[in-house]
Write a protein that holds these residues in place. Sequence first.
Motif, short mmCIF file in Angstrom:
data_model
loop_
_atom_site.label_atom_id
_atom_site.label_comp_id
_atom_site.label_asym_id
_atom_site.label_seq_id
_atom_site.Cartn_x
_atom_site.Cartn_y
_atom_site.Cartn_z
N GLN A 21 3.63 7.61 -0.45
CA GLN A 21 2.88 6.38 -0.68
C GLN A 21 3.73 5.15 -0.32
O GLN A 21 3.24 4.20 0.29
N PHE A 22 5.02 5.16 -0.67
CA PHE A 22 5.90 4.02 -0.34
C PHE A 22 5.93 3.82 1.18
O PHE A 22 5.85 2.69 1.67
N ALA A 23 6.07 4.92 1.91
CA ALA A 23 6.16 4.81 3.38
C ALA A 23 4.85 4.25 3.96
O ALA A 23 4.87 3.36 4.82
N LEU A 24 3.72 4.75 3.46
CA LEU A 24 2.42 4.25 3.94
C LEU A 24 2.29 2.75 3.65
O LEU A 24 1.84 1.98 4.51
N THR A 25 2.66 2.35 2.46
CA THR A 25 2.51 0.94 2.04
C THR A 25 3.39 0.03 2.89
O THR A 25 2.95 -1.04 3.33
N LEU A 26 4.62 0.45 3.15
CA LEU A 26 5.52 -0.38 3.96
C LEU A 26 5.02 -0.44 5.41
O LEU A 26 5.08 -1.50 6.06
N ALA A 27 4.52 0.69 5.91
CA ALA A 27 3.99 0.70 7.28
C ALA A 27 2.76 -0.20 7.39
O ALA A 27 2.59 -0.92 8.36
N ARG A 28 1.90 -0.17 6.37
CA ARG A 28 0.70 -1.04 6.38
C ARG A 28 1.10 -2.51 6.34
O ARG A 28 0.35 -3.37 6.80
N PRO A 88 9.63 3.92 -12.83
CA PRO A 88 8.22 4.27 -12.98
C PRO A 88 7.98 5.03 -14.28
O PRO A 88 8.85 5.76 -14.77
N GLY A 89 6.77 4.85 -14.81
CA GLY A 89 6.30 5.72 -15.89
C GLY A 89 5.70 6.97 -15.28
O GLY A 89 6.10 7.39 -14.19
N TYR A 90 4.75 7.57 -15.97
CA TYR A 90 4.18 8.83 -15.50
C TYR A 90 3.15 8.58 -14.39
O TYR A 90 2.14 7.93 -14.61
N ILE A 91 3.44 9.14 -13.22
CA ILE A 91 2.57 9.01 -12.05
C ILE A 91 2.27 10.43 -11.57
O ILE A 91 3.20 11.25 -11.46
N VAL A 92 1.03 10.71 -11.25
CA VAL A 92 0.67 12.07 -10.81
C VAL A 92 1.21 12.32 -9.40
O VAL A 92 0.83 11.64 -8.45
N PRO A 116 -0.01 7.13 -7.45
CA PRO A 116 1.15 6.57 -6.74
C PRO A 116 0.99 5.11 -6.29
O PRO A 116 1.97 4.37 -6.26
N ASP A 117 -0.24 4.65 -6.01
CA ASP A 117 -0.38 3.26 -5.55
C ASP A 117 -0.15 2.25 -6.66
O ASP A 117 -0.11 1.03 -6.42
N ALA A 118 0.06 2.73 -7.90
CA ALA A 118 0.36 1.80 -9.01
C ALA A 118 1.68 1.06 -8.77
O ALA A 118 1.93 0.02 -9.39
N LEU A 119 2.53 1.58 -7.90
CA LEU A 119 3.84 0.96 -7.66
C LEU A 119 3.85 0.06 -6.43
O LEU A 119 4.88 -0.57 -6.13
N ASP A 120 2.72 -0.01 -5.71
CA ASP A 120 2.69 -0.74 -4.44
C ASP A 120 3.15 -2.20 -4.57
O ASP A 120 3.94 -2.69 -3.76
N GLY A 121 2.61 -2.89 -5.57
CA GLY A 121 2.91 -4.32 -5.71
C GLY A 121 4.40 -4.57 -5.93
O GLY A 121 5.00 -5.46 -5.32
N GLU A 164 10.36 -2.08 -14.94
CA GLU A 164 9.51 -1.01 -15.51
C GLU A 164 8.10 -1.15 -14.95
O GLU A 164 7.53 -2.24 -15.03
N VAL A 165 7.59 -0.06 -14.38
CA VAL A 165 6.17 -0.04 -13.98
C VAL A 165 5.62 1.22 -14.64
O VAL A 165 5.60 2.31 -14.05
#
Length: 255
Positions: free
Chosen positions: A24-31, A189-193, A221-226, A245-246
């Motif tokens: 998800q991090f890679a997708l978000t940075l690429a976008r 991060p907290g609990y992310i699926v 996973p997109d909860a950490l995008d911002g 903390e997220v």
Amino acid sequence: MISPNFLDGKHALVTGASSGLGWQFALTLARAGAKVSLAARSTDKLEELAREIEAFDGRALPVRMDVTDVASIQDAVSAAETELGPVNILVNNSGISALSPSESISEEDFDAVMNTNAKGAFFVAQAVGQSMIKHGQGGKMINIASVASKRVLKNNIAYCMSKAAVAHMTAALAEEWGKYKINVNGINPGYIVTGINRDYWETDHGKKLIAKLPRRRVGEPDALDGTLLLLAGPGSDFMNGSMIEVDDGLTVKGF
Ligand SMILES: NC(=O)c1ccc[n+]([C@@H]2O[C@H](COP(=O)([O-])OP(=O)(O)OC[C@H]3O[C@@H](n4cnc5c(N)ncnc54)[C@H](OP(=O)(O)O)[C@@H]3O)[C@@H](O)[C@H]2O)c1
């Protein structure tokens, strides 16, 4: 004002990009316009992600990296930079866990967790830091620790120790490398699926844990995008040595 492609021209290297948060991090940075080097051991998955990024005209390079092997880290960073230029943003994300009571955890499990999460994260930071210092342009480092860096997760001693090390490494590197215009920050991060815990949430124990969480939910996973985009971009130019903390309120509630 931040434009949608505000990372245009930047090269971001993401470790653990073959799965979960790293994917998800890679997708978000690429976008956001960055060229992304996708690092992990599962190169078939990295190639699949690269195709997904190329489908929206992003630029992605799969590079095999085993973070427990310093030579492999150095080779991967060097291959990434040969292809995409100096790394400007590092997301130091590879990690594993080994559930076990402290009285019986094996040396093998302990070493695997510490070598991946703590030693591995340091030598990835070192390889990228050497390049950032050499090129003199500074950069952004984002270390992925965990709520376990501050709070105790039951039967997860090596993971807790390793994540506390990642958080303290963030502070130490920020102090040392601030003078090189390198901003070293991190996320708890907290609990992310993701793959690391997906099966667990289906167990009775997992369901009981969800019932005790502040808002009785785990994140996607997109909860950490911002937060990722904040730490990767100019919005964090005055941040150095911060752990964010997220976690949907988990750390303040206690668990
Ligand atoms: N999910 C959560 O709730 C949560 C919460 C807090 C913190 N975190 C942290 O977030 C990070 C990502 O976890 P995740 O939830 O996305 O788990 P995941 O889906 O299991 O992904 C873990 C990633 O780490 C990589 N990795 C493991 N060993 C490696 C090695 N020796 N060399 C290179 N890469 C390695 C894996 O790639 P390969 O196997 O292909 O090498 C995979 O891409 C971890 O540091 C984890 O501790 C997760």
